[in-house]
Design a protein around this motif. Structure first.
Motif, PDB file in Angstrom:
ATOM      1  N   ALA A 118      -2.351  11.762 -12.035  1.00 55.00           N
ATOM      2  CA  ALA A 118      -3.456  12.703 -12.230  1.00 55.00           C
ATOM      3  C   ALA A 118      -2.982  14.149 -12.247  1.00 55.00           C
ATOM      4  CB  ALA A 118      -4.502  12.512 -11.142  1.00 55.00           C
ATOM      5  N   GLU A 119      -1.665  14.362 -12.294  1.00 49.51           N
ATOM      6  CA  GLU A 119      -1.090  15.709 -12.349  1.00 49.51           C
ATOM      7  C   GLU A 119      -1.367  16.509 -11.077  1.00 49.51           C
ATOM      8  OE1 GLU A 119      -2.752  17.323 -15.934  1.00 49.51           O
ATOM      9  OE2 GLU A 119      -1.571  16.020 -17.233  1.00 49.51           O
ATOM     10  N   ASN A 120      -1.541  15.802  -9.956  1.00 42.34           N
ATOM     11  CA  ASN A 120      -1.742  16.470  -8.678  1.00 42.34           C
ATOM     12  C   ASN A 120      -0.445  16.961  -8.065  1.00 42.34           C
ATOM     13  OD1 ASN A 120      -4.494  16.352  -8.461  1.00 42.34           O
ATOM     14  ND2 ASN A 120      -4.550  14.583  -7.094  1.00 42.34           N
ATOM     15  N   PHE A 121       0.679  16.386  -8.493  1.00 41.12           N
ATOM     16  CA  PHE A 121       1.960  16.697  -7.882  1.00 41.12           C
ATOM     17  C   PHE A 121       2.917  17.315  -8.885  1.00 41.12           C
ATOM     18  CE2 PHE A 121       1.452  12.798  -4.877  1.00 41.12           C
ATOM     19  CZ  PHE A 121       0.655  13.546  -4.027  1.00 41.12           C
ATOM     20  N   LEU A 156       4.316   7.942   5.182  1.00 41.47           N
ATOM     21  CA  LEU A 156       3.729   8.601   4.020  1.00 41.47           C
ATOM     22  C   LEU A 156       4.252  10.020   3.858  1.00 41.47           C
ATOM     23  CD1 LEU A 156      -0.015   7.478   4.247  1.00 41.47           C
ATOM     24  CD2 LEU A 156       1.786   6.537   2.787  1.00 41.47           C
ATOM     25  N   PHE A 157       4.578  10.664   4.970  1.00 40.40           N
ATOM     26  CA  PHE A 157       4.976  12.067   4.883  1.00 40.40           C
ATOM     27  C   PHE A 157       6.301  12.272   4.162  1.00 40.40           C
ATOM     28  CE2 PHE A 157       6.604  10.769   9.117  1.00 40.40           C
ATOM     29  CZ  PHE A 157       7.943  11.117   9.008  1.00 40.40           C
ATOM     30  N   THR A 158       7.123  11.236   4.030  1.00 40.75           N
ATOM     31  CA  THR A 158       8.457  11.449   3.452  1.00 40.75           C
ATOM     32  C   THR A 158       8.409  11.857   1.986  1.00 40.75           C
ATOM     33  OG1 THR A 158       8.673   9.092   2.926  1.00 40.75           O
ATOM     34  CG2 THR A 158       9.574   9.847   5.033  1.00 40.75           C
ATOM     35  N   THR A 159       7.340  11.513   1.275  1.00 44.07           N
ATOM     36  CA  THR A 159       7.258  11.891  -0.137  1.00 44.07           C
ATOM     37  C   THR A 159       6.702  13.294  -0.327  1.00 44.07           C
ATOM     38  OG1 THR A 159       5.062  10.892  -0.360  1.00 44.07           O
ATOM     39  CG2 THR A 159       6.960   9.504  -0.903  1.00 44.07           C
ATOM     40  N   LEU A 160       6.131  13.885   0.721  1.00 40.64           N
ATOM     41  CA  LEU A 160       5.428  15.162   0.584  1.00 40.64           C
ATOM     42  C   LEU A 160       5.880  16.240   1.558  1.00 40.64           C
ATOM     43  CD1 LEU A 160       1.868  13.569   0.480  1.00 40.64           C
ATOM     44  CD2 LEU A 160       3.069  14.495  -1.493  1.00 40.64           C
ATOM     45  N   ASN A 161       6.462  15.832   2.682  1.00 38.34           N
ATOM     46  CA  ASN A 161       6.650  16.780   3.777  1.00 38.34           C
ATOM     47  C   ASN A 161       7.762  16.281   4.693  1.00 38.34           C
ATOM     48  OD1 ASN A 161       6.111  18.857   5.630  1.00 38.34           O
ATOM     49  ND2 ASN A 161       4.517  17.682   6.669  1.00 38.34           N
ATOM     50  N   ASP A 162       8.889  15.911   4.093  1.00 38.98           N
ATOM     51  CA  ASP A 162       9.928  15.248   4.871  1.00 38.98           C
ATOM     52  C   ASP A 162      10.621  16.225   5.814  1.00 38.98           C
ATOM     53  OD1 ASP A 162      11.401  13.143   5.771  1.00 38.98           O
ATOM     54  OD2 ASP A 162      12.217  12.579   3.833  1.00 38.98           O
ATOM     55  N   VAL A 196       0.836  -1.197   0.000  1.00 41.58           N
ATOM     56  CA  VAL A 196       0.000   0.000   0.000  1.00 41.58           C
ATOM     57  C   VAL A 196       0.873   1.250   0.000  1.00 41.58           C
ATOM     58  CG1 VAL A 196      -1.568   1.354   1.447  1.00 41.58           C
ATOM     59  CG2 VAL A 196      -2.028  -1.065   1.037  1.00 41.58           C
ATOM     60  N   THR A 197       1.942   1.241   0.786  1.00 38.62           N
ATOM     61  CA  THR A 197       2.824   2.407   0.855  1.00 38.62           C
ATOM     62  C   THR A 197       3.494   2.670  -0.479  1.00 38.62           C
ATOM     63  OG1 THR A 197       3.231   1.900   3.189  1.00 38.62           O
ATOM     64  CG2 THR A 197       4.710   3.467   2.146  1.00 38.62           C
ATOM     65  N   TRP A 198       4.001   1.630  -1.118  1.00 38.40           N
ATOM     66  CA  TRP A 198       4.683   1.795  -2.409  1.00 38.40           C
ATOM     67  C   TRP A 198       3.730   2.309  -3.479  1.00 38.40           C
ATOM     68  CZ3 TRP A 198       6.907  -3.759  -1.749  1.00 38.40           C
ATOM     69  CH2 TRP A 198       7.956  -3.725  -0.835  1.00 38.40           C
ATOM     70  N   ALA A 199       2.485   1.842  -3.447  1.00 41.24           N
ATOM     71  CA  ALA A 199       1.520   2.202  -4.493  1.00 41.24           C
ATOM     72  C   ALA A 199       0.712   3.454  -4.151  1.00 41.24           C
ATOM     73  CB  ALA A 199       0.562   1.021  -4.721  1.00 41.24           C
ATOM     74  N   TRP A 200       0.953   4.043  -2.982  1.00 42.15           N
ATOM     75  CA  TRP A 200       0.092   5.094  -2.448  1.00 42.15           C
ATOM     76  C   TRP A 200      -0.056   6.283  -3.387  1.00 42.15           C
ATOM     77  CZ3 TRP A 200      -2.832   4.912   1.956  1.00 42.15           C
ATOM     78  CH2 TRP A 200      -3.425   6.103   2.383  1.00 42.15           C
ATOM     79  N   ASN A 201       1.051   6.771  -3.947  1.00 42.40           N
ATOM     80  CA  ASN A 201       1.027   8.017  -4.700  1.00 42.40           C
ATOM     81  C   ASN A 201       0.693   7.865  -6.180  1.00 42.40           C
ATOM     82  OD1 ASN A 201       3.684   8.921  -2.578  1.00 42.40           O
ATOM     83  ND2 ASN A 201       1.717   9.959  -2.584  1.00 42.40           N
ATOM     84  N   ASP A 202       0.481   6.639  -6.664  1.00 46.21           N
ATOM     85  CA  ASP A 202       0.256   6.430  -8.101  1.00 46.21           C
ATOM     86  C   ASP A 202      -0.862   7.315  -8.638  1.00 46.21           C
ATOM     87  OD1 ASP A 202       2.216   4.508  -8.134  1.00 46.21           O
ATOM     88  OD2 ASP A 202       0.849   2.802  -8.153  1.00 46.21           O
ATOM     89  N   GLY A 203      -1.991   7.316  -7.973  1.00 49.45           N
ATOM     90  CA  GLY A 203      -3.159   8.020  -8.487  1.00 49.45           C
ATOM     91  C   GLY A 203      -3.002   9.526  -8.496  1.00 49.45           C
ATOM     92  N   ASP A 204      -2.233  10.070  -7.557  1.00 43.08           N
ATOM     93  CA  ASP A 204      -1.983  11.515  -7.556  1.00 43.08           C
ATOM     94  C   ASP A 204      -0.938  11.901  -8.584  1.00 43.08           C
ATOM     95  OD1 ASP A 204      -3.506  12.924  -5.282  1.00 43.08           O
ATOM     96  OD2 ASP A 204      -2.731  11.145  -4.296  1.00 43.08           O
ATOM     97  N   TYR A 214      -7.258  14.057  -1.729  1.00 46.85           N
ATOM     98  CA  TYR A 214      -6.012  14.587  -2.279  1.00 46.85           C
ATOM     99  C   TYR A 214      -4.822  13.996  -1.516  1.00 46.85           C
ATOM    100  CZ  TYR A 214      -2.305  17.589  -3.849  1.00 46.85           C
ATOM    101  OH  TYR A 214      -1.113  18.024  -4.375  1.00 46.85           O
ATOM    102  N   ALA A 215      -3.795  13.571  -2.271  1.00 44.32           N
ATOM    103  CA  ALA A 215      -2.576  12.950  -1.734  1.00 44.32           C
ATOM    104  C   ALA A 215      -2.821  11.553  -1.158  1.00 44.32           C
ATOM    105  CB  ALA A 215      -1.895  13.840  -0.701  1.00 44.32           C
ATOM    106  N   GLU A 216      -3.965  10.935  -1.481  1.00 42.29           N
ATOM    107  CA  GLU A 216      -4.243   9.563  -1.056  1.00 42.29           C
ATOM    108  C   GLU A 216      -4.331   8.598  -2.234  1.00 42.29           C
ATOM    109  OE1 GLU A 216      -7.108   9.105   2.238  1.00 42.29           O
ATOM    110  OE2 GLU A 216      -7.264  11.299   2.197  1.00 42.29           O
ATOM    111  N   GLY A 217      -3.840   9.025  -3.395  1.00 41.00           N
ATOM    112  CA  GLY A 217      -3.693   8.118  -4.524  1.00 41.00           C
ATOM    113  C   GLY A 217      -4.969   7.763  -5.249  1.00 41.00           C
ATOM    114  N   ARG A 218      -5.970   8.636  -5.260  1.00 44.91           N
ATOM    115  CA  ARG A 218      -7.269   8.281  -5.821  1.00 44.91           C
ATOM    116  C   ARG A 218      -7.559   8.921  -7.189  1.00 44.91           C
ATOM    117  NH1 ARG A 218     -10.892   6.479  -1.808  1.00 44.91           N
ATOM    118  NH2 ARG A 218      -9.716   5.820   0.019  1.00 44.91           N
ATOM    119  N   ARG A 219      -7.047  10.126  -7.456  1.00 41.60           N
ATOM    120  CA  ARG A 219      -7.540  10.962  -8.546  1.00 41.60           C
ATOM    121  C   ARG A 219      -7.471  10.286  -9.912  1.00 41.60           C
ATOM    122  NH1 ARG A 219     -10.830  15.296  -9.771  1.00 41.60           N
ATOM    123  NH2 ARG A 219      -9.909  16.662 -11.321  1.00 41.60           N
ATOM    124  N   TRP A 220      -6.355   9.668 -10.264  1.00 37.63           N
ATOM    125  CA  TRP A 220      -6.207   9.066 -11.592  1.00 37.63           C
ATOM    126  C   TRP A 220      -7.272   7.997 -11.811  1.00 37.63           C
ATOM    127  CZ3 TRP A 220      -5.011   4.211 -13.694  1.00 37.63           C
ATOM    128  CH2 TRP A 220      -4.634   4.215 -15.030  1.00 37.63           C
TER     129      TRP A 220
END
Length: 399
Positions: free
Chosen positions: A16-19, A214-220, A5-13, A346-352
């Motif tokens: 989806a051009e969220n990042f 999870l925070f290390t990819t966004l707010n380390d 789950v952690t590895w795949a977490w950011n795929d959808g964001d 947002y930031a939970e890998g859903r948008r795409w």
């Protein structure tokens, strides 16, 4: 399951051009991430998912051979069926056709069509439901967790009537779940030791080492991280309009004083703009299903005519003021659904995946008509091992 789950977490964001990329916040052609049959992302998600499916199959072999029908055995069965269903759900929404493995094997198993995969997920969840019990803790699969996932399965497969039925089973099942009413309660879902009543199922992430942060990819805390909020979203994502004002999710998601950080998953460092304290940030849970999932799934399945009432109930928990019109066109309602999913997750890998399900590639900036990317490539290494006849490639990809 936690590590997958952690590895795949950011795929959808990401897709989806969220990042944007790290503190620089540049937006590249993110869709090139999965454009090749040799994509590292596509292979990683495939191999790690099937490794963990094998774990579930080993558990089921052991549980099914047990001499007793004890609570421990039943819990093992229910958990393994649920986890296998969740993993296949993650596979089918990415690749479409995948091999169905329901027992440990070293044999090559040809790909099954999407309809068969969805049916297997439904079957596994119905089996899980036989062995699991009603909700007692967010950290264990339950009847309600099965129903929440089943409602999403039916939404994806177009069975909207059953999507509503299973969403309602969660909503009506007990008094265990309720929406928070302010930013602190929303933010409180993502901190260690949460007692939020919005959460239906979360992975506990209780470890002595190898923490899943999870925070290390966004707010380390070390001044370097992978992704930041895309610049255009900073001003638009939680903007007020004629329908809704004062979104409680804004403050827990980003801080204008730290414009290159997403603070939704607090890092525990008090001087880095986090909205809420998180004293044990490394043990923050991985929230997979919550009450918002159920309401947004139900509303989408109901459509514009009946879904507005469901949306009003949900949105009243997220805004100071909600003024929904008495009616909406199908497109207006779909846009509302997409906007609320984007704000909520947002930031939970859903948008795409939401954009894919609804076919709304018009929302992309760097898409350039590459509709074949809506299905990820079958990893080329896997095709070479299994044989190209057994693993035919999804349309649009070359070796």
């Amino acid at each position: 399951l936690e590590s997958y789950v952690t590895w795949a977490w950011n795929d959808g964001d990401l897709l989806a051009e969220n990042f944007g990329d790290g503190p620089s916040v540049t937006l590249a052609d993110v869709h090139s991430e999965t454009e090749s049959a040799s994509s590292a992302t596509a292979k990683s998600r495939w191999t790690t998912a099937f490794t963990r499916i094998n774990f579930q199959n080993e558990v089921l072999v052991s549980a099914n051979s047990a001499s007793s029908d004890s609570k421990a055995v039943r819990t093992a069965k229910g958990t393994a069926y649920f986890c296998r269903a969740y993993l296949y759900y993650q596979l089918v929404i990415r690749y479409g056709n995948v091999p169905i493995l329901t027992s440990p094997t070293m044999d090559v198993v040809p790909l099954s069509g999407q309809q068969q995969v969805w049916k297997q997920i439904e079957t596994d969840l119905k089996e899980a439901e036989k062995y699991l019990e009603p909700f007692s803790s967010m950290y264990y699969p339950s009847d309600e967790a099965c129903w929440a996932l089943l409602s999403k399965v039916y939404l994806w497969t177009g069975d909207k009537a059953n999507a509503v039925i299973y969403a309602d089973k969660v909503i009506e099942s007990s008094a265990n779940f309720e929406f928070g009413n302010d930013s602190n309660e929303y933010a409180g879902m993502f901190v260690a030791g949460t007692t939020s009543k919005e959460i239906i199922f979360a992975l506990a992430n209780k470890r002595n080492s190898s923490w899943l942060r999870l925070f290390t990819t966004l707010n380390d805390t070390d001044g370097s991280w992978n992704y930041s909020m895309a610049q255009d979203l900073r001003n638009s994502l939680f903007a007020d309009n004629a329908v809704k004002t004062s979104d409680i999710r804004k403050a827990p998601t980003f801080n204008d004083a730290f414009p290159t950080r997403v603070i939704k998953f607090p890092n525990g460092a008090k001087d880095m703009g986090q909205f809420i304290e998180n004293e044990n940030a490394s043990s923050s849970p991985l929230v997979l299903f919550r009450l918002a999932d159920v309401y947004l799934t139900k509303a989408e399945a109901q459509g514009a005519s009946a879904g507005l009432a469901t949306m009003k109930t949900f949105m009243d928990s997220r805004y100071a003021n909600v003024n929904l019109p008495s009616s909406m066109s199908d497109l207006e309602f779909e846009n509302l659904i997409l906007d609320e999913n984007q704000r909520e997750f947002y930031a939970e890998g859903r948008r795409w995946f939401d954009i894919k399900r609804l076919g709304r590639t018009d929302l992309y900036k760097t898409w350039n008509g590459r509709d074949f990317l809506l299905l990820w490539p079958i990893p080329q290494d896997e095709r070479d091992l299994a044989g190209h006849d057994n693993y035919p490639q999804n349309p649009g990809y070359s070796k």
